[in-house]
Design an enzyme around this catalytic site. Sequence first.
Site: not given
Ligand code: GRF
Length: 212
Positions: A13-15, A66, A91-92, A110, A145, A175
């Site tokens: 969740g850093s983004n 899915r 990531m889905r 991305h 995609l 990002e």
């Molecule tokens: C990161 O590696 C980023 O490149 C991709 O998702 C991964 C996790 O990101 N977008 P986050 O820290 O969960 O936001």
Amino acid sequence: MSTRILVLISGRGSNLAALVEAARANGWPAEVVGVISNRPQAAGLQWAREQGFHAQVVDHQAFASREAFDAALLAACQARQPDLVVLAGFMRVLGEAFVRHYESRLINIHPSLLPAFMGLHTHRRALQAGVKFAGATAHYVSVTLDHGPVIAQAAVPVRAHDTEHSLAQRVLQAEHRVLPLAVGWHVKGELQLQDGLVSHRQGASQALYFPD
Ligand code: GRF
């Protein structure tokens, strides 16, 4: 009118955190109305709860197909009544029904300079290809995609002794700059999407470079 932002995550969740920080620092006319993860153990969920955000799981492993997962995820998203859905490390691969429902108000980050290196393991592939620039792309999601209209890109140099980890770290920092930039422009109504191409109404640069 405040834009209701729903954020989908799968991991740290850093983004998400970068987005929330930018919204607060810049006083966007927007609010995060929910965080949904497809993975119960996503660390970003704990962070979201600590921040007081609505946080919930729609576990993709709990569904037989899915299509069933996508339908459940769509229902969970609709319940938050978002104006904008942001895929922040989600990531889905989302199916056509979901994407069509939120088309032109669905933004993804991305970790490559699209259209180069669509899909997974982008840093490993960039190193194997010997490219000298890598980076991140914030784009509207289309049914194909990693192919939607590009909003902004941030480039970083690939250095001689880079590993997948060192490059991933450098791209991740990019990002954290380019996703908030793109979402901020969207919520302020500063983006124009025409014939699959995105432009900024006041001509702000959609191309960033972080040479660090
Ligand atoms: C990161 O590696 C980023 O490149 C991709 O998702 C991964 C996790 O990101 N977008 P986050 O820290 O969960 O936001």
